[in-house]
Design a protein around this motif. Structure first.
Motif, PDB file in Angstrom:
ATOM      1  N   ALA A  88      13.954  -6.003  -6.446  1.00 53.18           N
ATOM      2  CA  ALA A  88      13.780  -4.181  -6.834  1.00 53.18           C
ATOM      3  C   ALA A  88      13.672  -3.446  -5.150  1.00 53.18           C
ATOM      4  CB  ALA A  88      12.553  -3.478  -6.960  1.00 53.18           C
ATOM      5  N   LEU A  89      13.228  -4.249  -4.081  1.00 54.56           N
ATOM      6  CA  LEU A  89      13.434  -3.839  -2.922  1.00 54.56           C
ATOM      7  C   LEU A  89      14.904  -4.190  -2.331  1.00 54.56           C
ATOM      8  CD1 LEU A  89      10.368  -4.948  -0.956  1.00 54.56           C
ATOM      9  CD2 LEU A  89      11.071  -2.785  -2.491  1.00 54.56           C
ATOM     10  N   ASP A  90      15.704  -5.325  -2.938  1.00 50.55           N
ATOM     11  CA  ASP A  90      17.250  -5.493  -2.518  1.00 50.55           C
ATOM     12  C   ASP A  90      17.986  -4.324  -3.065  1.00 50.55           C
ATOM     13  OD1 ASP A  90      16.369  -8.146  -0.998  1.00 50.55           O
ATOM     14  OD2 ASP A  90      16.575  -9.305  -2.976  1.00 50.55           O
ATOM     15  N   TYR A  91      17.815  -3.998  -4.795  1.00 46.84           N
ATOM     16  CA  TYR A  91      18.462  -3.423  -4.667  1.00 46.84           C
ATOM     17  C   TYR A  91      18.434  -2.194  -4.034  1.00 46.84           C
ATOM     18  CZ  TYR A  91      20.491  -0.872  -8.994  1.00 46.84           C
ATOM     19  OH  TYR A  91      20.806   0.102  -9.862  1.00 46.84           O
ATOM     20  N   LEU A  92      16.974  -1.633  -4.297  1.00 47.34           N
ATOM     21  CA  LEU A  92      16.856  -0.459  -3.774  1.00 47.34           C
ATOM     22  C   LEU A  92      17.887  -0.467  -1.907  1.00 47.34           C
ATOM     23  CD1 LEU A  92      13.771   1.259  -4.152  1.00 47.34           C
ATOM     24  CD2 LEU A  92      15.207   1.789  -5.133  1.00 47.34           C
ATOM     25  N   GLY A  93      18.430  -1.201  -1.789  1.00 44.52           N
ATOM     26  CA  GLY A  93      18.799  -1.768  -0.217  1.00 44.52           C
ATOM     27  C   GLY A  93      20.073  -1.307   0.133  1.00 44.52           C
ATOM     28  N   GLN A  94      20.571  -1.790  -1.524  1.00 39.80           N
ATOM     29  CA  GLN A  94      21.807  -1.631  -1.460  1.00 39.80           C
ATOM     30  C   GLN A  94      22.484  -0.446  -2.538  1.00 39.80           C
ATOM     31  OE1 GLN A  94      22.983  -5.312  -5.159  1.00 39.80           O
ATOM     32  NE2 GLN A  94      22.137  -6.435  -3.757  1.00 39.80           N
ATOM     33  N   LEU A  95      21.737   0.440  -3.058  1.00 36.95           N
ATOM     34  CA  LEU A  95      21.934   1.916  -3.211  1.00 36.95           C
ATOM     35  C   LEU A  95      22.526   2.532  -1.939  1.00 36.95           C
ATOM     36  CD1 LEU A  95      18.886   2.005  -6.308  1.00 36.95           C
ATOM     37  CD2 LEU A  95      21.815   1.807  -6.898  1.00 36.95           C
ATOM     38  N   SER A  96      21.631   2.486  -1.561  1.00 40.09           N
ATOM     39  CA  SER A  96      21.062   3.229   0.019  1.00 40.09           C
ATOM     40  C   SER A  96      21.048   3.247   1.458  1.00 40.09           C
ATOM     41  CB  SER A  96      20.768   4.637  -0.623  1.00 40.09           C
ATOM     42  OG  SER A  96      20.476   5.520   0.598  1.00 40.09           O
ATOM     43  N   THR A  97      21.660   3.484   1.715  1.00 40.46           N
ATOM     44  CA  THR A  97      21.455   2.868   3.821  1.00 40.46           C
ATOM     45  C   THR A  97      20.608   3.793   3.910  1.00 40.46           C
ATOM     46  OG1 THR A  97      23.446   4.234   4.234  1.00 40.46           O
ATOM     47  CG2 THR A  97      23.772   1.727   3.598  1.00 40.46           C
ATOM     48  N   ASP A  98      20.489   4.709   3.986  1.00 39.79           N
ATOM     49  CA  ASP A  98      19.341   5.563   3.786  1.00 39.79           C
ATOM     50  C   ASP A  98      18.000   5.669   3.768  1.00 39.79           C
ATOM     51  OD1 ASP A  98      21.191   7.464   4.931  1.00 39.79           O
ATOM     52  OD2 ASP A  98      21.233   8.232   3.106  1.00 39.79           O
ATOM     53  N   ILE A  99      17.648   4.597   2.974  1.00 40.82           N
ATOM     54  CA  ILE A  99      16.466   3.372   2.763  1.00 40.82           C
ATOM     55  C   ILE A  99      16.023   3.522   4.307  1.00 40.82           C
ATOM     56  CG2 ILE A  99      14.742   2.686   1.852  1.00 40.82           C
ATOM     57  CD1 ILE A  99      16.640   3.826  -0.875  1.00 40.82           C
ATOM     58  N   LYS A 100      14.344   3.575   4.401  1.00 39.13           N
ATOM     59  CA  LYS A 100      14.410   2.950   6.155  1.00 39.13           C
ATOM     60  C   LYS A 100      13.354   1.773   5.596  1.00 39.13           C
ATOM     61  CE  LYS A 100      16.823   5.098   7.927  1.00 39.13           C
ATOM     62  NZ  LYS A 100      18.466   5.041   8.411  1.00 39.13           N
ATOM     63  N   ALA A 101      12.300   2.213   4.379  1.00 37.61           N
ATOM     64  CA  ALA A 101      11.515   1.185   3.848  1.00 37.61           C
ATOM     65  C   ALA A 101      10.599   1.436   2.908  1.00 37.61           C
ATOM     66  CB  ALA A 101      10.279   1.713   4.777  1.00 37.61           C
ATOM     67  N   SER A 102      10.778   0.774   1.814  1.00 41.01           N
ATOM     68  CA  SER A 102       9.965   0.322   1.117  1.00 41.01           C
ATOM     69  C   SER A 102       8.998  -0.629   0.485  1.00 41.01           C
ATOM     70  CB  SER A 102      11.544   0.069  -0.023  1.00 41.01           C
ATOM     71  OG  SER A 102      11.908  -1.023  -0.038  1.00 41.01           O
ATOM     72  N   ALA A 103       8.393  -0.164  -0.334  1.00 44.09           N
ATOM     73  CA  ALA A 103       6.910  -0.651  -0.604  1.00 44.09           C
ATOM     74  C   ALA A 103       7.607  -0.186  -2.346  1.00 44.09           C
ATOM     75  CB  ALA A 103       5.515   0.222  -1.136  1.00 44.09           C
ATOM     76  N   VAL A 104       6.376  -1.514  -3.578  1.00 43.71           N
ATOM     77  CA  VAL A 104       6.704  -2.112  -4.696  1.00 43.71           C
ATOM     78  C   VAL A 104       4.991  -2.543  -4.828  1.00 43.71           C
ATOM     79  CG1 VAL A 104       6.781  -3.213  -6.510  1.00 43.71           C
ATOM     80  CG2 VAL A 104       8.615  -2.715  -5.036  1.00 43.71           C
ATOM     81  N   VAL A 105       3.996  -1.057  -5.842  1.00 43.79           N
ATOM     82  CA  VAL A 105       2.866  -1.658  -5.548  1.00 43.79           C
ATOM     83  C   VAL A 105       2.386  -1.903  -7.180  1.00 43.79           C
ATOM     84  CG1 VAL A 105       0.760  -0.218  -5.755  1.00 43.79           C
ATOM     85  CG2 VAL A 105       2.591   0.374  -4.005  1.00 43.79           C
ATOM     86  N   SER A 106       1.491  -2.749  -6.936  1.00 45.40           N
ATOM     87  CA  SER A 106       1.564  -3.725  -8.499  1.00 45.40           C
ATOM     88  C   SER A 106       1.057  -2.735  -9.182  1.00 45.40           C
ATOM     89  CB  SER A 106       0.849  -5.191  -8.294  1.00 45.40           C
ATOM     90  OG  SER A 106      -0.334  -4.490  -7.584  1.00 45.40           O
ATOM     91  N   ALA A 107       0.012  -3.028 -11.038  1.00 50.47           N
ATOM     92  CA  ALA A 107      -0.677  -1.885 -11.199  1.00 50.47           C
ATOM     93  C   ALA A 107      -2.236  -2.041 -11.272  1.00 50.47           C
ATOM     94  CB  ALA A 107      -0.267  -3.153 -13.424  1.00 50.47           C
ATOM     95  N   ASP A 108      -2.303  -3.504 -10.433  1.00 52.11           N
ATOM     96  CA  ASP A 108      -3.807  -3.300 -10.044  1.00 52.11           C
ATOM     97  C   ASP A 108      -3.174  -2.796  -8.502  1.00 52.11           C
ATOM     98  OD1 ASP A 108      -2.551  -5.798  -8.226  1.00 52.11           O
ATOM     99  OD2 ASP A 108      -3.744  -6.527  -8.820  1.00 52.11           O
ATOM    100  N   GLY A 109      -2.903  -1.694  -7.657  1.00 51.02           N
ATOM    101  CA  GLY A 109      -2.616  -1.440  -6.615  1.00 51.02           C
ATOM    102  C   GLY A 109      -2.616  -2.339  -5.434  1.00 51.02           C
ATOM    103  N   ARG A 110      -2.288  -3.662  -5.167  1.00 50.85           N
ATOM    104  CA  ARG A 110      -2.057  -4.165  -4.213  1.00 50.85           C
ATOM    105  C   ARG A 110      -0.396  -4.435  -4.216  1.00 50.85           C
ATOM    106  NH1 ARG A 110      -2.064 -10.224  -5.597  1.00 50.85           N
ATOM    107  NH2 ARG A 110      -1.706  -9.064  -8.219  1.00 50.85           N
ATOM    108  N   THR A 111      -0.011  -4.774  -2.707  1.00 43.44           N
ATOM    109  CA  THR A 111       1.712  -4.791  -2.248  1.00 43.44           C
ATOM    110  C   THR A 111       2.115  -5.856  -3.135  1.00 43.44           C
ATOM    111  OG1 THR A 111       0.967  -4.050  -0.505  1.00 43.44           O
ATOM    112  CG2 THR A 111       2.916  -4.889  -0.276  1.00 43.44           C
ATOM    113  N   ALA A 112       2.883  -5.583  -3.953  1.00 45.31           N
ATOM    114  CA  ALA A 112       3.430  -6.852  -5.433  1.00 45.31           C
ATOM    115  C   ALA A 112       5.108  -6.782  -4.420  1.00 45.31           C
ATOM    116  CB  ALA A 112       4.306  -6.223  -6.018  1.00 45.31           C
TER     117      ALA A 112
END
Length: 64
Positions: free
Chosen positions: A11-35
């Motif tokens: 998902a992070l790789d896909y976001l990076g391909q969508l836009s070069t304007d994205i500087k940082a990203s995170a996927v948060v799991s359902a239990d609140g941890r960093t996925a």
């Protein structure tokens, strides 16, 4: 043949391909941890904390 499952890392790789304007990203799991995060270690955890806070504030503003 079906596509591979969309993992947090993909998902992070896909976001990076969508836009070069994205500087940082995170996927948060359902239990609140960093996925997955574009920054490793503490940087990724801090990004998750800020993201969670942003959504909590947006939710609270919506309730007003």
């Amino acid at each position: 043949m079906s596509a591979p499952a969309l993992t947090p890392e993909l998902a992070l790789d896909y976001l990076g391909q969508l836009s070069t304007d994205i500087k940082a990203s995170a996927v948060v799991s359902a239990d609140g941890r960093t996925a997955a995060a574009s920054r490793s270690g503490e940087g990724g955890d801090r990004l998750r904390e800020l993201t969670t806070e942003l959504f909590e504030r947006a939710d609270a503003a919506d309730d007003q």
